[in-house]
Write an enzyme that holds these catalytic residues in place. Structure first.
Site, PDB file in Angstrom:
ATOM      1  N   THR A 199      60.354   9.552  69.766  1.00 16.65           N
ATOM      2  CA  THR A 199      60.270  10.660  68.809  1.00 16.65           C
ATOM      3  C   THR A 199      58.881  10.705  68.172  1.00 16.65           C
ATOM      4  OG1 THR A 199      62.630  10.846  68.327  1.00 16.65           O
ATOM      5  CG2 THR A 199      61.137  11.503  66.584  1.00 16.65           C
ATOM      6  N   ASN A 253      67.949  14.114  79.014  1.00 14.83           N
ATOM      7  CA  ASN A 253      68.808  13.086  78.414  1.00 14.83           C
ATOM      8  C   ASN A 253      70.288  13.414  78.482  1.00 14.83           C
ATOM      9  OD1 ASN A 253      67.713  15.107  76.602  1.00 14.83           O
ATOM     10  ND2 ASN A 253      68.874  14.123  74.990  1.00 14.83           N
ATOM     11  N   GLN A 265      63.828   8.713  79.419  1.00  8.87           N
ATOM     12  CA  GLN A 265      65.030   8.472  80.224  1.00  8.87           C
ATOM     13  C   GLN A 265      64.705   8.118  81.677  1.00  8.87           C
ATOM     14  OE1 GLN A 265      68.094   8.391  79.061  1.00  8.87           O
ATOM     15  NE2 GLN A 265      67.897   9.374  77.063  1.00  8.87           N
ATOM     16  N   SER A 320      59.997   4.830  75.458  1.00  8.86           N
ATOM     17  CA  SER A 320      60.777   4.251  74.365  1.00  8.86           C
ATOM     18  C   SER A 320      61.231   2.843  74.745  1.00  8.86           C
ATOM     19  CB  SER A 320      61.996   5.145  74.111  1.00  8.86           C
ATOM     20  OG  SER A 320      62.908   4.479  73.276  1.00  8.86           O
ATOM     21  N   HIS A 353      63.953   1.136  73.401  1.00  6.56           N
ATOM     22  CA  HIS A 353      65.393   0.842  73.351  1.00  6.56           C
ATOM     23  C   HIS A 353      66.212   1.539  74.434  1.00  6.56           C
ATOM     24  CE1 HIS A 353      67.206   4.517  71.448  1.00  6.56           C
ATOM     25  NE2 HIS A 353      65.936   4.768  71.274  1.00  6.56           N
ATOM     26  N   THR A 373      50.682  -1.552  60.574  1.00  6.98           N
ATOM     27  CA  THR A 373      50.745  -2.904  61.138  1.00  6.98           C
ATOM     28  C   THR A 373      51.509  -2.896  62.458  1.00  6.98           C
ATOM     29  OG1 THR A 373      50.660  -3.875  58.951  1.00  6.98           O
ATOM     30  CG2 THR A 373      51.585  -5.256  60.700  1.00  6.98           C
ATOM     31  N   CYS A 408      78.558  18.567  68.549  1.00  5.17           N
ATOM     32  CA  CYS A 408      79.592  18.703  67.523  1.00  5.17           C
ATOM     33  C   CYS A 408      79.736  17.437  66.710  1.00  5.17           C
ATOM     34  CB  CYS A 408      80.922  19.027  68.195  1.00  5.17           C
ATOM     35  SG  CYS A 408      82.111  19.772  67.101  1.00  5.17           S
TER      36      CYS A 408
END
Lengths: 137, 403
Positions: free
Chosen positions: B76, B155, B191, B211, B213, B249, B345
């Site tokens: 992000t 994704n 992804q 990313s 994670h 940092t 939703c």
């Protein structure tokens, strides 16, 4: 995300189904929200003039395509209207339906779903039995 | 007495568990190797060396130079840096941006932000298979286009976008321009890293978001590849970390973890490069195909969303007629199975998924989808359990609905 009470109603709804020869059918919902409810009601009619007070919802069932909250709220609204007169049922608000369920904010509209279906069912009833409307109050 | 149910995880596209090997490599940096990587003393330099090593590993994986890798807090932040940083640096050359309708919200929301500030954004459509057409990119390019940003793998539906072909197209379009690297080409590869070739030269990208994670590394770390000479401003201002491109940092344990996660992926792809097979991806793809085929075969009125072939190895996204995705998710969750819904939703919005709508699915179909994403630790027995529970849950919800 959902309260225990809501999960109970969602997992084991007691009023699912259609009613053959229902006296009224009400639909509500919006495909964009992903929730659509059909409500079927059976009414015990009275020969008395005051239909709002004398005609009683003796059975009601629902079919709902929707999220967990929509299914739970559908079941709850049916539970609330059974045994009530049309006049009593008509006074129910979404808050009455949602009370005690701790609905997440983005799911408040699910409590409106049941009330809308009920309103439409009552309109359907009025139309089908237009003579009852003409009764002098 | 309530029995604790075993949880089975099918949401690898949301986040992956940390690989135990990655965790072991990270641990000292959460412990006694805590020093600030910008400190001059030898403890600080120990941390700096660990960051250096991770950077080299990632640069090797991307086939770029180490100083072209900037560590961030995640994809992000990478995507925000790209949109805000490129538009700021390139505003004198143009005000047009090209992206797709199926990007991650961090891209779409950044675009909205820029639209309010006078930039023009073209949101390319995708076909019903969820793949963007190179010819549509070509048609959208103008002399004012400063940035083209197209995700590598979607994704939600897992479709693979033709990044290398778009890279070639942009290269040929560029030869007409006097401004270097104009327009800039970015891909969000969050992804894709586990499964696809991320060689930045082969893809022809100037910027790439990664990313930690999503690749069995820790949360809170990411990396942005910035090709040397690309005009871009930083998002974070402050210290001189990352050559002034990203102040703050350095997240040493996170960076070390991300490096280690990439190292594990490199090991499997290395075997592939030596003529062997990428066993991990082969296994995941096999399980994925089994899952798709069995769902479509055993559950009537089920439909796969997104192209069957141009699809990342670990993604299944299916719609069931007469079933709403979130209620299905809740029923599966009650059986200890974690999936995700294609509809937003559950995450606070009642709008149907923008991705499925872009694929031309109706709102009800879009609401009726779930995403099942598997990964390194998914077992064949997990798939069997899921299939059994899914079949029952869909049947149950169809009894409740008027299907």
């Amino acid at each position: 995300m959902y309260s225990k009470k809501l999960m109970k109603y969602f997992k084991k709804p007691k009023n699912v189904g259609k009613i053959k020869n229902a006296d009224a059918v009400g639909e509500a919902g919006n495909p964009l929200c992903g929730d659509i409810m059909h409500m079927y009601i059976k009414i015990k009619k009275s020969t008395k003039n005051d239909w709002l007070k004398k005609h009683i919802i003796e059975d009601a069932k629902f079919e709902t395509l929707g999220c967990g909250a929509a299914i739970a709220m559908s079941d709850r609204v049916i539970e609330l209207i059974k045994g009530k007169t049309i006049g009593e049922a008509e006074k129910l608000t979404p808050d009455d339906v949602a009370k005690g369920f701790d609905l997440p904010k983005q799911k408040i509209h699910c409590s409106v779903l049941g009330i809308e279906a009920l309103k439409n069912a009552i309109i359907d009833y009025e139309c089908k039995y237009s003579d009852i409307k003409q009764d002098p109050a | 007495m309530s029995k604790i149910k075993e949880q089975i995880y099918f949401d690898y596209a949301a986040t992956t568990p940390i690989d135990p090997r990655v965790k072991r490599v990270m641990e000292p940096y959460l412990d006694d190797k805590f020093a600030n990587a910008s400190s001059v003393h030898s403890m600080g330099q120990d941390s700096a060396n660990a960051v250096l090593k991770a950077r080299d590993t990632i640069a090797g994986f991307l086939n770029c130079k180490a100083n072209e890798v900037v560590f961030t807090s995640g994809a992000t932040e990478c995507n925000n840096t790209v949109f805000k940083g490129v538009s700021e640096a390139m505003k004198e050359y143009g005000n047009h941006i090209i992206t797709t309708k199926i990007e991650h919200p961090c891209v779409l929301e950044s675009c909205k932000y820029l639209e309010k500030r006078g930039f023009k954004v073209t949101y390319l459509p995708v076909g019903s298979n969820g793949v963007v057409k190179v010819s549509d990119v070509e048609k959208a390019l103008t002399k004012k286009t400063i940035l083209v940003s197209i995700m590598y793998v979607n994704n939600e539906v897992g479709t693979i976008q033709p990044i290398a072909d778009i890279g070639k197209l942009i290269k040929s379009f560029r030869s007409l321009s006097s401004v270097p690297r104009f327009p800039i080409f970015h891909t969000d590869a969050a992804q894709a890293v586990n499964y696809l070739d991320c060689d930045v030269d082969k893809l022809g990208v100037d910027l790439m978001s990664l990313s930690g994670h999503k690749i069995y590394g820790p949360k809170g770390v990411g990396a942005l590849y910035i090709r040397k000479g690309t005009l871009i401003e930083p998002l974070m201002h402050g210290g001189r970390q990352e050559d002034g491109m990203r102040a703050g940092t350095l997240n040493t344990p996170g960076i070390v973890g991300m490096g280690s996660a990439i190292q594990e992926i490199k090991k499997t792809t290395l075997r592939q490069a030596q003529g062997g097979e990428n066993q991990e991806n082969k296994r995941i793809k096999f399980l994925r195909d089994e899952l798709i085929n069995k769902i479509l075969k055993t559950i009537p009125n089920s439909k796969l969303n997104g192209d069957k072939k141009l699809r990342v190895a670990n993604n299944v996204n299916v719609s069931f007629k007469g079933v709403e995705g979130e209620s299905l998710l809740m029923l599966l969750d009650g059986e200890g199975i974690a999936v995700s819904t294609g509809s937003a939703c559950a995450s606070g919005s009642i709008k149907p998924s923008h991705v499925l709508m872009a694929l031309g699915r109706g709102p009800l179909e879009s609401h009726g989808s779930i995403r099942i994403t598997i990964g390194r630790f998914t077992k064949e027995s997990d798939i069997k359990k899921l299939l059994a529970v899914l079949l029952k849950a869909v049947k149950r919800l169809r009894e409740i609905s008027f299907f």
